[in-house]
Design a protein around this motif. Sequence first.
Motif, PDB file in Angstrom:
ATOM      1  N   LYS A 131       0.838  -1.207   0.000  1.00  0.00           N
ATOM      2  CA  LYS A 131       0.000   0.000   0.000  1.00  0.00           C
ATOM      3  C   LYS A 131       0.867   1.248   0.000  1.00  0.00           C
ATOM      4  O   LYS A 131       0.564   2.239   0.673  1.00  0.00           O
ATOM      5  CB  LYS A 131      -0.949   0.005   1.199  1.00  0.00           C
ATOM      6  N   ALA A 132       1.991   1.188  -0.753  1.00  0.00           N
ATOM      7  CA  ALA A 132       2.957   2.286  -0.758  1.00  0.00           C
ATOM      8  C   ALA A 132       2.784   3.208  -1.951  1.00  0.00           C
ATOM      9  O   ALA A 132       3.666   4.019  -2.236  1.00  0.00           O
ATOM     10  CB  ALA A 132       4.380   1.723  -0.735  1.00  0.00           C
ATOM     11  N   GLU A 133       1.647   3.098  -2.673  1.00  0.00           N
ATOM     12  CA  GLU A 133       1.442   3.983  -3.811  1.00  0.00           C
ATOM     13  C   GLU A 133       1.253   5.417  -3.323  1.00  0.00           C
ATOM     14  O   GLU A 133       0.662   5.664  -2.265  1.00  0.00           O
ATOM     15  CB  GLU A 133       0.232   3.524  -4.642  1.00  0.00           C
ATOM     16  N   GLY A 134       1.758   6.357  -4.085  1.00  0.00           N
ATOM     17  CA  GLY A 134       1.640   7.768  -3.707  1.00  0.00           C
ATOM     18  C   GLY A 134       2.573   8.117  -2.548  1.00  0.00           C
ATOM     19  O   GLY A 134       3.482   7.368  -2.187  1.00  0.00           O
ATOM     20  N   SER A 135       2.338   9.270  -1.939  1.00  0.00           N
ATOM     21  CA  SER A 135       3.206   9.742  -0.856  1.00  0.00           C
ATOM     22  C   SER A 135       2.739   9.285   0.512  1.00  0.00           C
ATOM     23  O   SER A 135       3.455   9.454   1.495  1.00  0.00           O
ATOM     24  CB  SER A 135       3.276  11.278  -0.882  1.00  0.00           C
TER      25      SER A 135
END
Length: 497
Positions: A120-124
């Motif tokens: 769940k590391a998508e985006g900042s």
Amino acid sequence: MSFTLAVVGRPNVGKSTLFNRLVGKRLALVDDQPGVTRDLREGDARLGDLRFVVIDSAGLELAEDDSLQGRMRRLTERAVEEADVCLFLIDARMGVTPADEIFADILRRKNAHVILAANKAEGSAGDAGALEAWSLGLGEPLRISAEHGEGLDDLYTVLKPLADEFAEKNAANTPEVDVEIEEGSEEEGVYQAPTKLKPLQLAVIGRPNAGKSTLINKILGEDRLLTGPEAGITRDAISVTTEFMGTPMRIWDTAGMRKRGKINDKLEKLSVADGLRAVRFAEVVVVLLDVNIPFETQDLRIADFAETEGRAVVVAANKWDLEEDKPEKLKELREAFERLLPQLKGAPLVTVSAKTGKGLDRLHNAIMKAHQVWNRRISTAKLNQWLSAMTEAHPPPAPGGRRIKLRYMTQAKTRPPGFVIMATHTDKIPESYGRYLVNGLRNDFDMPGTPIRIYFRDQGSKNPYKDRKKSIPSRLKKHVDARKHEARKGKPGSRPE
């Protein structure tokens, strides 16, 4: 399949979502509620050119008791022990939790190959959690998104060298089988005894608690493998290299294979698969029976699987020291063996006691005999003399009045022996006639028990003049040429022949 990957982590970190993406199907239930996955699920995964088995596990819980959460945790821990590689997922948006730190410590002790991934590391939103994952001491964390398929190229980069390492290990352990004989080779092969560089590969398989680990410990002369009265102590295939009465061997101890209906937990299914894989690593397979309950359905399946894979088979009846009426029991075992396993007719049946070591000399002799037969090479001249005598004694059938002719025979392979027979109307040859020839080979060339393959190739009845042009007799050729010459000049009353 080169290796096994177990996906583990706290509940609801995205393990099942990643599992579904790797197998390319929605096999596992996915939901925001923690604890949806309660059992182990395995599937055939692909990532680029990698092919492997992936295991989706229940979420790691802190429970230690016999509650559902406690049993789920123990199941997952055993899956970690079974797997070649462990992928530990954390939730990058939540960061590292105290439970993550506890489970990271468990993984460091249980599995040599652990990959850390922050899901769940998508985006900042996952930046802080991904950086915090360094504190777990499991190396650089991979930033992935199972839901969106991000970061899988980084996972491929990490898995690729591990896959190559396991592939090299498997290649080193895999024996040469179905060895083709050079065309035109007429010499009978000379048996090559096992050496330290190429030890005889032996798998010991059987149902749980038949005494496999106890037997191997007796062969090794030390208690290297865990044993006990409980069924199913051995959970994976373990190989040990030793000398058995002067013969270098690599021996595979396998998890016990229960009846299919009694395999309740998924891990034992993985253990059975590992046992079957050990058969593929073997040259000779020892099917170990419990003399008190011999030849149950699972024993027959195991022996049949080994024969189907083309391995030499030795049947050993263990716990012989507990038997009172030995002659009567041996007679009963031989009768049941011949009746229930006709495809292994003549295979060695020996009695042993893994506890006392009695009968190990007979077991060694049977293994060596089976290995020699498995490598047997017979000259073409002898085979064709034998084929002529066999067809004369019992000619092939003539379906529809069309006679089947067996013209020529040669050996094409060893390990196990494979023979090619050139014949006519091969599609009409019944299976019973093939069995007649196989049994004849066993009896006449002293090849008991080993798998024998016969391949019929259709030679047909070829006309040697089919493709030749029609020729004109020389006494007529001069006359024909003169008539053709007259026709070209256009003389009346003449025509070309």
